[in-house]
Design a protein around this motif. Structure first.
Motif, PDB file in Angstrom:
ATOM      1  N   GLY A 116      -4.248   8.589   0.220  1.00 60.82           N
ATOM      2  CA  GLY A 116      -5.476   8.017  -0.323  1.00 60.82           C
ATOM      3  C   GLY A 116      -5.242   6.657  -0.954  1.00 60.82           C
ATOM      4  N   THR A 117      -4.151   6.535  -1.719  1.00 60.57           N
ATOM      5  CA  THR A 117      -3.808   5.243  -2.326  1.00 60.57           C
ATOM      6  C   THR A 117      -3.482   4.218  -1.253  1.00 60.57           C
ATOM      7  OG1 THR A 117      -2.993   6.313  -4.334  1.00 60.57           O
ATOM      8  CG2 THR A 117      -2.221   4.073  -3.915  1.00 60.57           C
ATOM      9  N   GLY A 118      -2.685   4.632  -0.276  1.00 63.75           N
ATOM     10  CA  GLY A 118      -2.342   3.707   0.815  1.00 63.75           C
ATOM     11  C   GLY A 118      -3.576   3.206   1.542  1.00 63.75           C
ATOM     12  N   SER A 121       0.828  -1.210   0.000  1.00 62.61           N
ATOM     13  CA  SER A 121       0.000   0.000   0.000  1.00 62.61           C
ATOM     14  C   SER A 121       0.858   1.254   0.000  1.00 62.61           C
ATOM     15  CB  SER A 121      -0.960   0.013   1.194  1.00 62.61           C
ATOM     16  OG  SER A 121      -0.279   0.278   2.406  1.00 62.61           O
ATOM     17  N   TRP A 122       1.935   1.262   0.766  1.00 62.03           N
ATOM     18  CA  TRP A 122       2.757   2.471   0.830  1.00 62.03           C
ATOM     19  C   TRP A 122       3.704   2.583  -0.358  1.00 62.03           C
ATOM     20  CZ3 TRP A 122       0.374   5.990   2.894  1.00 62.03           C
ATOM     21  CH2 TRP A 122      -0.391   5.797   4.039  1.00 62.03           C
ATOM     22  N   ILE A 123       4.118   1.472  -0.932  1.00 59.77           N
ATOM     23  CA  ILE A 123       4.902   1.554  -2.172  1.00 59.77           C
ATOM     24  C   ILE A 123       4.039   2.169  -3.270  1.00 59.77           C
ATOM     25  CG2 ILE A 123       5.944   0.194  -4.035  1.00 59.77           C
ATOM     26  CD1 ILE A 123       7.028  -1.684  -1.825  1.00 59.77           C
ATOM     27  N   LEU A 124       2.804   1.675  -3.417  1.00 58.09           N
ATOM     28  CA  LEU A 124       1.904   2.233  -4.427  1.00 58.09           C
ATOM     29  C   LEU A 124       1.524   3.680  -4.099  1.00 58.09           C
ATOM     30  CD1 LEU A 124      -0.330  -0.870  -5.195  1.00 58.09           C
ATOM     31  CD2 LEU A 124       1.561   0.061  -6.551  1.00 58.09           C
ATOM     32  N   GLY A 125       1.428   3.994  -2.810  1.00 61.15           N
ATOM     33  CA  GLY A 125       1.179   5.379  -2.401  1.00 61.15           C
ATOM     34  C   GLY A 125       2.311   6.300  -2.816  1.00 61.15           C
ATOM     35  N   LEU A 126       3.544   5.837  -2.650  1.00 56.41           N
ATOM     36  CA  LEU A 126       4.692   6.643  -3.081  1.00 56.41           C
ATOM     37  C   LEU A 126       4.704   6.826  -4.594  1.00 56.41           C
ATOM     38  CD1 LEU A 126       7.522   5.259  -0.772  1.00 56.41           C
ATOM     39  CD2 LEU A 126       6.579   7.573  -0.789  1.00 56.41           C
ATOM     40  N   VAL A 127       4.351   5.774  -5.324  1.00 55.47           N
ATOM     41  CA  VAL A 127       4.273   5.895  -6.787  1.00 55.47           C
ATOM     42  C   VAL A 127       3.217   6.934  -7.168  1.00 55.47           C
ATOM     43  CG1 VAL A 127       3.627   4.673  -8.911  1.00 55.47           C
ATOM     44  CG2 VAL A 127       5.150   3.575  -7.244  1.00 55.47           C
ATOM     45  N   ALA A 128       2.042   6.853  -6.522  1.00 52.12           N
ATOM     46  CA  ALA A 128       0.972   7.819  -6.813  1.00 52.12           C
ATOM     47  C   ALA A 128       1.425   9.244  -6.486  1.00 52.12           C
ATOM     48  CB  ALA A 128      -0.288   7.464  -6.026  1.00 52.12           C
ATOM     49  N   ALA A 129       2.115   9.403  -5.371  1.00 50.87           N
ATOM     50  CA  ALA A 129       2.613  10.739  -5.000  1.00 50.87           C
ATOM     51  C   ALA A 129       3.623  11.239  -6.023  1.00 50.87           C
ATOM     52  CB  ALA A 129       3.244  10.694  -3.609  1.00 50.87           C
ATOM     53  N   GLY A 130       4.519  10.372  -6.441  1.00 49.23           N
ATOM     54  CA  GLY A 130       5.515  10.759  -7.434  1.00 49.23           C
ATOM     55  C   GLY A 130       4.884  11.169  -8.749  1.00 49.23           C
ATOM     56  N   LEU A 131       3.882  10.406  -9.189  1.00 48.97           N
ATOM     57  CA  LEU A 131       3.194  10.751 -10.436  1.00 48.97           C
ATOM     58  C   LEU A 131       2.477  12.095 -10.314  1.00 48.97           C
ATOM     59  CD1 LEU A 131       1.738   7.260 -11.414  1.00 48.97           C
ATOM     60  CD2 LEU A 131       3.631   8.486 -12.519  1.00 48.97           C
TER      61      LEU A 131
END
Length: 162
Positions: free
Chosen positions: A146-148, A115-125
């Protein structure tokens, strides 16, 4: 951004005291198999957290800039949209924290990590897609939290289906 983020995150300092009593209860429930009553409690807590987030973000966006200027002085105020986004991000973080407790109780740390890896990806994008720095940071914070929270919610729901 930093001074306003301090303001919108202030309620999060109470979160550990409010969530700590949940861990033993959730761990015991996880060991004995999740019940419909526990699933209902989780749903109520998550929905309550999301409702509180929505109810807090709108007024924060309206009065946040003035409050920030009053407390921190001229030059530290953010626009209402950014304050609303930071407030929403803090709310999503609170929801994710509660879901993390459920996942920890069920020993499902892989879902938390994902969840937090995907959250970081979403934040980066979000950060690279938006040219205005303040808006980028505000939206990246919402995207990450939100993604996390969303990934954790799906993980919790899937765990309850087993």
């Amino acid at each position: 951004v930093g001074s306003t983020l301090v303001l919108v995150r202030t309620p999060l300092y109470l979160l550990p005291a409010l969530t700590a009593p949940l861990l033993p209860r959730l761990t015991a429930a996880a060991e004995s198999g999740r019940s419909a009553a526990l699933d209902a409690l989780i749903a109520k807590v998550v929905l309550g957290g999301l409702a509180a987030t929505a109810l807090a973000a709108v007024p924060a966006g309206l009065i946040g800039p003035s409050v920030s200027q009053l407390i921190f002085g001229k030059g530290f105020e953010l626009d209402g949209f950014s304050v609303a986004m930071l407030t929403a991000g803090a709310g999503f973080f609170a929801v994710a924290t509660i879901l993390t407790i459920v996942l920890l109780a069920e020993r499902r740390t892989g879902v938390i990590l994902l969840s937090w890896i995907l959250g970081l990806v979403a934040a980066g994008l979000a950060a690279v897609a938006i040219s205005d720095l303040v808006t980028a940071v505000s939206i990246a914070f919402v995207a990450a939290t939100g993604t996390g929270a969303a990934i954790q919610f799906v993980g919790v729901r899937a765990g309850g289906q087993r």
